[in-house]
Design a protein around this motif. Structure first.
Motif, PDB file in Angstrom:
ATOM      1  N   ALA A   1     -47.147 -65.440 -78.801  1.00  0.00           N
ATOM      2  CA  ALA A   1     -47.822 -64.620 -78.469  1.00  0.00           C
ATOM      3  C   ALA A   1     -47.632 -64.490 -76.934  1.00  0.00           C
ATOM      4  CB  ALA A   1     -49.515 -65.095 -78.505  1.00  0.00           C
ATOM      5  N   PHE A   2     -47.323 -65.097 -76.086  1.00  0.00           N
ATOM      6  CA  PHE A   2     -47.149 -64.921 -74.766  1.00  0.00           C
ATOM      7  C   PHE A   2     -46.180 -63.958 -74.628  1.00  0.00           C
ATOM      8  CE2 PHE A   2     -45.044 -65.610 -70.501  1.00  0.00           C
ATOM      9  CZ  PHE A   2     -46.181 -65.472 -69.840  1.00  0.00           C
ATOM     10  N   ALA A   3     -44.885 -64.501 -75.367  1.00  0.00           N
ATOM     11  CA  ALA A   3     -43.660 -63.621 -75.162  1.00  0.00           C
ATOM     12  C   ALA A   3     -44.040 -62.027 -75.558  1.00  0.00           C
ATOM     13  CB  ALA A   3     -42.741 -64.108 -75.898  1.00  0.00           C
ATOM     14  N   ALA A   4     -44.894 -62.061 -76.959  1.00  0.00           N
ATOM     15  CA  ALA A   4     -45.079 -60.716 -77.450  1.00  0.00           C
ATOM     16  C   ALA A   4     -46.161 -59.968 -76.769  1.00  0.00           C
ATOM     17  CB  ALA A   4     -45.289 -60.718 -78.748  1.00  0.00           C
ATOM     18  N   PHE A   5     -47.000 -60.240 -76.159  1.00  0.00           N
ATOM     19  CA  PHE A   5     -48.333 -59.667 -75.729  1.00  0.00           C
ATOM     20  C   PHE A   5     -48.728 -59.637 -73.952  1.00  0.00           C
ATOM     21  CE2 PHE A   5     -48.791 -60.359 -80.347  1.00  0.00           C
ATOM     22  CZ  PHE A   5     -48.959 -58.867 -80.791  1.00  0.00           C
ATOM     23  N   SER A   6     -47.979 -60.705 -73.530  1.00  0.00           N
ATOM     24  CA  SER A   6     -48.543 -60.845 -72.152  1.00  0.00           C
ATOM     25  C   SER A   6     -47.715 -59.728 -71.211  1.00  0.00           C
ATOM     26  CB  SER A   6     -48.399 -62.068 -71.562  1.00  0.00           C
ATOM     27  OG  SER A   6     -49.257 -63.298 -72.067  1.00  0.00           O
ATOM     28  N   SER A   7     -48.684 -59.114 -70.512  1.00  0.00           N
ATOM     29  CA  SER A   7     -48.200 -57.992 -69.769  1.00  0.00           C
ATOM     30  C   SER A   7     -47.480 -58.523 -68.508  1.00  0.00           C
ATOM     31  CB  SER A   7     -49.424 -57.086 -69.202  1.00  0.00           C
ATOM     32  OG  SER A   7     -50.191 -58.005 -68.328  1.00  0.00           O
ATOM     33  N   THR A   8     -46.858 -57.653 -67.804  1.00  0.00           N
ATOM     34  CA  THR A   8     -45.818 -58.300 -66.658  1.00  0.00           C
ATOM     35  C   THR A   8     -46.858 -58.661 -65.776  1.00  0.00           C
ATOM     36  OG1 THR A   8     -44.510 -56.274 -67.052  1.00  0.00           O
ATOM     37  CG2 THR A   8     -44.288 -57.369 -64.948  1.00  0.00           C
ATOM     38  N   ALA A   9     -47.983 -58.263 -65.266  1.00  0.00           N
ATOM     39  CA  ALA A   9     -48.662 -58.652 -64.323  1.00  0.00           C
ATOM     40  C   ALA A   9     -49.284 -60.304 -64.872  1.00  0.00           C
ATOM     41  CB  ALA A   9     -49.984 -57.730 -64.202  1.00  0.00           C
ATOM     42  N   ASN A  10     -49.508 -60.294 -66.132  1.00  0.00           N
ATOM     43  CA  ASN A  10     -50.007 -61.740 -66.397  1.00  0.00           C
ATOM     44  C   ASN A  10     -48.775 -62.799 -66.529  1.00  0.00           C
ATOM     45  OD1 ASN A  10     -52.495 -60.744 -66.737  1.00  0.00           O
ATOM     46  ND2 ASN A  10     -52.258 -60.520 -69.040  1.00  0.00           N
ATOM     47  N   TRP A  11     -47.393 -62.452 -66.025  1.00  0.00           N
ATOM     48  CA  TRP A  11     -46.723 -63.492 -65.803  1.00  0.00           C
ATOM     49  C   TRP A  11     -46.864 -64.409 -64.545  1.00  0.00           C
ATOM     50  CZ3 TRP A  11     -41.547 -60.298 -67.004  1.00  0.00           C
ATOM     51  CH2 TRP A  11     -41.749 -59.647 -68.283  1.00  0.00           C
TER      52      TRP A  11
ATOM     53  N   GLY B   1     -64.906 -57.743 -81.276  1.00  0.00           N
ATOM     54  CA  GLY B   1     -64.969 -57.821 -82.411  1.00  0.00           C
ATOM     55  C   GLY B   1     -63.757 -58.717 -83.014  1.00  0.00           C
ATOM     56  N   TRP B   2     -62.479 -58.277 -82.463  1.00  0.00           N
ATOM     57  CA  TRP B   2     -61.355 -59.364 -83.018  1.00  0.00           C
ATOM     58  C   TRP B   2     -61.496 -60.558 -82.772  1.00  0.00           C
ATOM     59  CZ3 TRP B   2     -58.377 -57.839 -86.809  1.00  0.00           C
ATOM     60  CH2 TRP B   2     -58.083 -56.091 -86.844  1.00  0.00           C
ATOM     61  N   GLN B   3     -62.140 -60.930 -81.417  1.00  0.00           N
ATOM     62  CA  GLN B   3     -62.312 -62.286 -80.981  1.00  0.00           C
ATOM     63  C   GLN B   3     -63.303 -63.087 -82.136  1.00  0.00           C
ATOM     64  OE1 GLN B   3     -62.882 -61.894 -76.698  1.00  0.00           O
ATOM     65  NE2 GLN B   3     -61.100 -63.059 -76.549  1.00  0.00           N
ATOM     66  N   LEU B   4     -64.409 -62.394 -82.506  1.00  0.00           N
ATOM     67  CA  LEU B   4     -65.539 -62.902 -83.164  1.00  0.00           C
ATOM     68  C   LEU B   4     -64.554 -63.198 -84.638  1.00  0.00           C
ATOM     69  CD1 LEU B   4     -68.607 -60.738 -82.398  1.00  0.00           C
ATOM     70  CD2 LEU B   4     -68.158 -63.317 -81.986  1.00  0.00           C
ATOM     71  N   ALA B   5     -63.740 -62.165 -85.281  1.00  0.00           N
ATOM     72  CA  ALA B   5     -63.036 -62.183 -86.450  1.00  0.00           C
ATOM     73  C   ALA B   5     -62.451 -63.625 -86.330  1.00  0.00           C
ATOM     74  CB  ALA B   5     -62.387 -61.083 -86.495  1.00  0.00           C
ATOM     75  N   CYS B   6     -61.324 -63.797 -85.138  1.00  0.00           N
ATOM     76  CA  CYS B   6     -60.793 -64.729 -85.109  1.00  0.00           C
ATOM     77  C   CYS B   6     -61.467 -66.282 -85.263  1.00  0.00           C
ATOM     78  CB  CYS B   6     -60.085 -64.920 -83.702  1.00  0.00           C
ATOM     79  SG  CYS B   6     -58.633 -64.006 -83.626  1.00  0.00           S
ATOM     80  N   LEU B   7     -62.665 -66.233 -84.488  1.00  0.00           N
ATOM     81  CA  LEU B   7     -63.772 -67.485 -84.825  1.00  0.00           C
ATOM     82  C   LEU B   7     -64.203 -67.645 -86.052  1.00  0.00           C
ATOM     83  CD1 LEU B   7     -65.534 -69.340 -83.004  1.00  0.00           C
ATOM     84  CD2 LEU B   7     -67.393 -67.785 -82.490  1.00  0.00           C
ATOM     85  N   ALA B   8     -64.494 -66.688 -86.795  1.00  0.00           N
ATOM     86  CA  ALA B   8     -64.799 -66.777 -88.248  1.00  0.00           C
ATOM     87  C   ALA B   8     -63.658 -67.335 -89.065  1.00  0.00           C
ATOM     88  CB  ALA B   8     -65.165 -65.439 -88.985  1.00  0.00           C
TER      89      ALA B   8
ATOM     90  N   VAL C   1     -54.775 -68.860 -80.877  1.00  0.00           N
ATOM     91  CA  VAL C   1     -53.787 -68.422 -79.908  1.00  0.00           C
ATOM     92  C   VAL C   1     -53.978 -66.668 -79.910  1.00  0.00           C
ATOM     93  CG1 VAL C   1     -51.950 -70.276 -80.258  1.00  0.00           C
ATOM     94  CG2 VAL C   1     -51.509 -68.302 -81.920  1.00  0.00           C
ATOM     95  N   VAL C   2     -54.318 -66.152 -81.158  1.00  0.00           N
ATOM     96  CA  VAL C   2     -54.673 -64.744 -81.147  1.00  0.00           C
ATOM     97  C   VAL C   2     -55.819 -64.454 -80.308  1.00  0.00           C
ATOM     98  CG1 VAL C   2     -55.132 -62.898 -82.564  1.00  0.00           C
ATOM     99  CG2 VAL C   2     -53.556 -64.352 -83.483  1.00  0.00           C
ATOM    100  N   SER C   3     -56.867 -65.298 -80.316  1.00  0.00           N
ATOM    101  CA  SER C   3     -57.993 -64.795 -79.570  1.00  0.00           C
ATOM    102  C   SER C   3     -57.667 -65.310 -77.867  1.00  0.00           C
ATOM    103  CB  SER C   3     -59.135 -66.015 -79.999  1.00  0.00           C
ATOM    104  OG  SER C   3     -60.096 -65.750 -79.262  1.00  0.00           O
ATOM    105  N   LEU C   4     -56.835 -66.168 -77.692  1.00  0.00           N
ATOM    106  CA  LEU C   4     -56.379 -66.426 -76.279  1.00  0.00           C
ATOM    107  C   LEU C   4     -55.477 -65.266 -75.779  1.00  0.00           C
ATOM    108  CD1 LEU C   4     -55.640 -70.284 -76.244  1.00  0.00           C
ATOM    109  CD2 LEU C   4     -57.208 -69.050 -75.119  1.00  0.00           C
ATOM    110  N   ALA C   5     -54.736 -64.768 -76.682  1.00  0.00           N
ATOM    111  CA  ALA C   5     -53.854 -63.612 -76.363  1.00  0.00           C
ATOM    112  C   ALA C   5     -54.714 -62.428 -76.117  1.00  0.00           C
ATOM    113  CB  ALA C   5     -52.621 -63.474 -77.371  1.00  0.00           C
ATOM    114  N   ILE C   6     -55.686 -62.343 -76.777  1.00  0.00           N
ATOM    115  CA  ILE C   6     -56.606 -61.073 -76.414  1.00  0.00           C
ATOM    116  C   ILE C   6     -57.451 -61.256 -75.190  1.00  0.00           C
ATOM    117  CG2 ILE C   6     -58.741 -59.991 -77.422  1.00  0.00           C
ATOM    118  CD1 ILE C   6     -57.697 -60.702 -80.334  1.00  0.00           C
TER     119      ILE C   6
ATOM    120  N   ILE D   1     -62.615 -72.320 -78.681  1.00  0.00           N
ATOM    121  CA  ILE D   1     -61.221 -72.700 -79.168  1.00  0.00           C
ATOM    122  C   ILE D   1     -60.894 -74.106 -78.655  1.00  0.00           C
ATOM    123  CG2 ILE D   1     -58.680 -72.282 -78.224  1.00  0.00           C
ATOM    124  CD1 ILE D   1     -59.519 -69.195 -77.813  1.00  0.00           C
ATOM    125  N   ALA D   2     -61.306 -74.600 -77.361  1.00  0.00           N
ATOM    126  CA  ALA D   2     -61.380 -76.009 -77.113  1.00  0.00           C
ATOM    127  C   ALA D   2     -62.274 -76.813 -77.975  1.00  0.00           C
ATOM    128  CB  ALA D   2     -61.701 -75.922 -75.656  1.00  0.00           C
TER     129      ALA D   2
END
Length: 620
Positions: free
Chosen positions: A272-282, A194-201, A224-229, A237-238
């Motif tokens: 967004a990467f600094a704030a939301f990417s988990s340790t596993a996603n580094w 739902g949040w990604q669709l909101a970003c698309l709108a 970037v919000v959609s990508l971080a989700i 996005i592209a």
């Protein structure tokens, strides 16, 4: 076209960017000003009231499910477990689920962005009710928040491209014609779609924004919000970036829009990467917003910023530079991250064959039954036709580029359905402006006709056709391609297996590691105090294969796998959809033998309430 000077004389604020020289600006001329003017002047307040009314209806309509925490999708259950971990003190950057595949657990590839509103609502409702009820209320209300964002963004787009007072039609079309889109905003659908669709709108609204810097910044930030989700919207996005770049190629005066997009994309991506990417996603993984995609986003932002700064006068030079930048990013991506040129999930060939390739939403729309495919594609096709017609009608006006962007986006999303059905919600959402444009062309003519039967019957027919709702009505009323009795029986059995009241009966036994079906794992750990082995998540691939091997191979191999995972309970739910796969594909395997009543001395049946859909065993 709406007369801006007249609006100012009537007391409305005259804003050039509100004037919409689309296919038909405003509602029919004979609409009473007492109705038309509030729709134009106070549209945002009225839109928010409409959203509150819609949200209230859905909460009331789905109240039984909310009260029983009937999270039907595995991802919704796992999302709630992720929120529970956060509220229990789990580290912000630690998204490991420790009650799945214990004791090590497994890392989910999501981020904390979608967790925040759910957690905030839980903390709010805890002030007024029990923790359990607060959780249920939060799960019921949280999905309606991105719906509000999507409605405002859609209304903004329609006001700009069609007419100031046509936004209510967009709301109606979304409600009655975009069933797949709306399913992502329903109460208890707390996962990230739902949040990604909101970003698309918001992205579409930004593409059509007459104020270049604001529009570019909106597109960049929404991207970037959609990508971080999650990466589900990466193709869109592209495409948004391509459309913005093409606007600049066509008109060098668009450099401020491209500049704002580049800055918000690059800096926003890093933040967004600094704030939301988990340790596993580094790590350099391909399935989430990791350093792989961060590098792409930052490189694109820097390159487009340089293009906007240079902005050569010749169109051919701008086109050559844009092509060079695109080629450079593609070549760099292939050179530095060749592992990401294949499937981003990077699962083993066996897991792809036995699981990922069989996910229904990953199949093209034409691979689905007609009763499923027809309602999905109808609105996107209608919207694409409308966007093309509107773009042609506006070809010499100031909104030609805006309609061209919508037409390109709608065409891209509709084509995506031939790749995966999961593109359906986005395709239906993007079709709304084009469908409203068709309505703005058809309704004034129909309602202005001198014959009453034409006005009444024609308006009804036009509505069901242009909204795309005729597809669903036809399937329901004509009983076209109904599901088989077998399918209905399996769906009913699966629903029983997932029911909260049924699962809660398992809490009579002390907390244990339970060996059960992959699709039942997330629901089991959400409703009960038990642990599970696997859920349908590609980073849990080894555990998924272990479950598949146990149920598909010999009883001796099954026991060895269960013991290796430390499982002390075996939970079966006969006729659940997943169980039918083990029976049909692996006759003579462990589960097939169990389904035929075979008994083993290392499995002790445990009592359950009458009419329980489960069979529970102690493993020794």
């Amino acid at each position: 076209m709406i007369d801006i000077d007249q609006r100012a004389a009537d007391g409305g604020e005259a804003k050039p960017e509100d004037a919409a020289p689309g296919p038909h600006a405003g509602l029919p001329r004979d609409l009473p000003p007492a109705l038309r003017l509030p729709l134009e002047r106070h549209w945002l307040a009225l839109m928010l009231l409409a959203w509150l009314a819609i949200a209230g209806w859905f909460v009331w309509d789905r109240w039984t499910g909310i009260r029983w925490l009937s999270l039907g999708d595995t991802d919704d259950n796992m999302r709630l477990m992720q929120v529970r971990g956060l509220l229990a003190g789990q580290d912000w950057y630690d998204l490991r689920q420790y009650r799945m595949n214990p004791p090590a657990g497994f890392d989910i590839h999501w981020s904390r962005i979608v967790d925040l509103p759910i957690a905030g609502l839980i903390l709010l409702f805890r002030q007024f009710t029990t923790p359990a009820m607060a959780e249920r209320l939060a799960c019921g209300i949280a999905p309606l928040l991105p719906l509000g964002v999507a409605l405002v963004a859609l209304g903004t787009t329609v006001r700009r491209l069609v007419g100031l007072a046509w936004w209510p039609v967009a709301v109606l079309f979304l409600l009655v014609g975009a069933a797949q889109t709306m399913s992502m905003f329903m109460p208890l659908r707390i996962d990230h779609h739902g949040w990604q669709l909101a970003c698309l709108a918001v992205t579409v609204a930004g593409l059509c924004d007459p104020r270049g810097p604001r529009g570019g910044a909106l597109v960049g930030l929404a991207s970037v919000v959609s990508l971080a989700i999650g990466l589900e919207m990466l193709p869109y996005i592209a495409m948004a970036g391509v459309i913005l770049t093409l606007r600049w190629v066509w008109d060098a005066g668009e450099e401020r829009r491209l500049d704002a997009y580049a800055v918000s994309l690059g800096l926003g991506g890093a933040a967004a990467f600094a704030a939301f990417s988990s340790t596993a996603n580094w790590a350099l993984r391909c399935d989430a917003f990791t350093p792989v995609w961060l590098a792409v986003v930052v490189a694109a932002g820097v390159a487009l910023y340089i293009l906007a700064f240079l902005s050569p006068r010749a169109v051919i030079v701008r086109l050559a530079l844009a092509v060079a930048v695109g080629a450079g990013i593609a070549i760099g991506f292939a050179s530095f991250f060749p592992q990401c040129l294949g499937r981003p999930e990077q699962v083993s060939p066996e897991l792809a064959r036995t699981w990922l390739d069989n996910v229904r939403e990953a199949k093209p729309v034409y691979a689905h039954p007609f009763r499923v495919a027809f309602p999905i594609v109808t609105l996107p096709v209608v919207g694409l036709i409308g966007a093309l017609v509107a773009a042609w009608r506006a070809r010499r006006g100031p909104w030609a580029v805006g309609w061209a962007a919508v037409a390109l986006f709608t065409a891209f999303a509709t084509a995506m359905l031939a790749w995966q059905t999961r593109a359906g919600p986005a395709a239906q959402l993007l079709a709304i402006p084009g469908a409203v444009a068709l309505a703005a062309i058809a309704f004034p003519w129909i309602l202005g006709h001198r014959l009453m039967p034409v006005r009444v019957i024609g308006a009804v027919l036009a509505f069901v056709i242009v909204s795309g709702s005729f597809a669903t009505l036809a399937i329901q009323w004509l009983h076209i391609d109904p599901p088989s009795a077998y399918t209905r029986r399996v769906n009913a059995a699966t629903g029983e297996c997932m029911r909260t009241s049924r699962l809660m009966t398992l809490n009579r036994y002390p907390a244990a590691t339970v060996f059960t079906f992959v699709d039942l794992g997330p629901r089991l750990i959400t409703v009960t105090h038990h642990r599970a082995i696997a859920g349908p998540y590609h980073r849990n691939g080894a555990a998924i294969l272990d479950v598949q091997h146990a149920f598909s191979r010999s009883p001796e191999q099954a026991r060895a796998i269960m013991k290796r995972h430390g499982a002390t309970l075996l939970l079966l739910c006969p006729n659940m959809a997943e169980s039918t796969i083990y029976r049909s594909r692996n006759p003579g395997g462990f589960y097939d033998r169990m389904a035929h009543g075979m008994k083993y001395d290392w499995l002790t049946p445990l009592p359950l309430p009458a009419k329980s859909p489960y069979r529970l065993y102690r493993i020794s």
